[in-house]
Design a protein around this motif. Sequence first.
Motif, PDB file in Angstrom:
ATOM      1  N   ARG A  85       0.872  -1.176   0.000  1.00 20.51           N
ATOM      2  CA  ARG A  85       0.000   0.000   0.000  1.00 20.51           C
ATOM      3  C   ARG A  85       0.907   1.223   0.000  1.00 20.51           C
ATOM      4  N   PHE A  86       0.447   2.297  -0.596  1.00 17.77           N
ATOM      5  CA  PHE A  86       1.257   3.497  -0.703  1.00 17.77           C
ATOM      6  C   PHE A  86       0.511   4.714  -0.204  1.00 17.77           C
ATOM      7  N   LEU A  87       1.204   5.531   0.537  1.00 16.58           N
ATOM      8  CA  LEU A  87       0.739   6.864   0.884  1.00 16.58           C
ATOM      9  C   LEU A  87       1.671   7.814   0.149  1.00 16.58           C
ATOM     10  N   MET A 100       5.555   3.163   1.904  1.00  9.14           N
ATOM     11  CA  MET A 100       5.002   1.901   1.440  1.00  9.14           C
ATOM     12  C   MET A 100       4.857   1.012   2.662  1.00  9.14           C
ATOM     13  N   PHE A 101       3.680   0.420   2.812  1.00  5.90           N
ATOM     14  CA  PHE A 101       3.420  -0.417   3.979  1.00  5.90           C
ATOM     15  C   PHE A 101       2.551  -1.598   3.587  1.00  5.90           C
ATOM     16  N   VAL A 111       0.513  -6.482  12.612  1.00  9.69           N
ATOM     17  CA  VAL A 111       1.258  -5.227  12.520  1.00  9.69           C
ATOM     18  C   VAL A 111       1.018  -4.539  11.185  1.00  9.69           C
ATOM     19  N   LEU A 112       1.196  -3.251  11.206  1.00 13.62           N
ATOM     20  CA  LEU A 112       1.348  -2.494   9.976  1.00 13.62           C
ATOM     21  C   LEU A 112       2.864  -2.373   9.833  1.00 13.62           C
ATOM     22  N   TYR A 113       3.394  -2.941   8.771  1.00  8.31           N
ATOM     23  CA  TYR A 113       4.846  -2.960   8.557  1.00  8.31           C
ATOM     24  C   TYR A 113       5.195  -1.882   7.531  1.00  8.31           C
ATOM     25  N   ALA A 135       0.170   9.205  10.010  1.00 10.35           N
ATOM     26  CA  ALA A 135      -0.797   8.563   9.118  1.00 10.35           C
ATOM     27  C   ALA A 135      -0.734   7.046   9.267  1.00 10.35           C
ATOM     28  N   LEU A 136       0.470   6.481   9.326  1.00  8.57           N
ATOM     29  CA  LEU A 136       0.616   5.032   9.479  1.00  8.57           C
ATOM     30  C   LEU A 136       0.043   4.562  10.810  1.00  8.57           C
TER      31      LEU A 136
END
Length: 172
Positions: A85-87, A100-101, A111-113, A135-136
């Motif tokens: 995923r991209f912000l 990128m996560f 987890v959000l990596y 944001a993450l």
Amino acid sequence: MSVSSLVRKANKNIEASSAQLLNIVAALDFTTTFVDYLGQLRELGSKKEKDAIWMLFKENMQKLKSSFGWDPKSKMEELFNPMSRFLLIESDDQLIAFSMFRFESEEGEDVLYCYDLQIQRLQQRNGLGSFLIQALVAIATAWRMEKVVLTVFKANHSAIKFYEASGYDVRM
């Protein structure tokens, strides 16, 4: 590695769609400084976006010393993995920062990596990194992930200082 139901649910595009994730980020209380920069959270669709992401990554990371060496092919595969995923943060139609996560199970935790957080050199130390971290964390919280994790090269001293100042426990 076993994937939990939370991670599976977050990874389904219909469950954690770009629009839903963008709404989480848009609800953050951040200064108006970022209004011009905030791009759209989305799965990548165009070659132009992918090229811009790759160029920013390459500009920031190619010269850093790593025991892994510089392997563009494997890094591109990791970066543009279908689960990524991209912000994106843009200014004047130019990519100036991205994260990128992925949603993952890591050592038995959901987890959000954060695989990458990259900011153009001239844009660093302007609060964009703090905004991306915020944001993450907001996305991880909304999807009930237990934490946000990341890795950083030992040679990237400025990034280590940034993550420590952001409250991360950096282990060598």
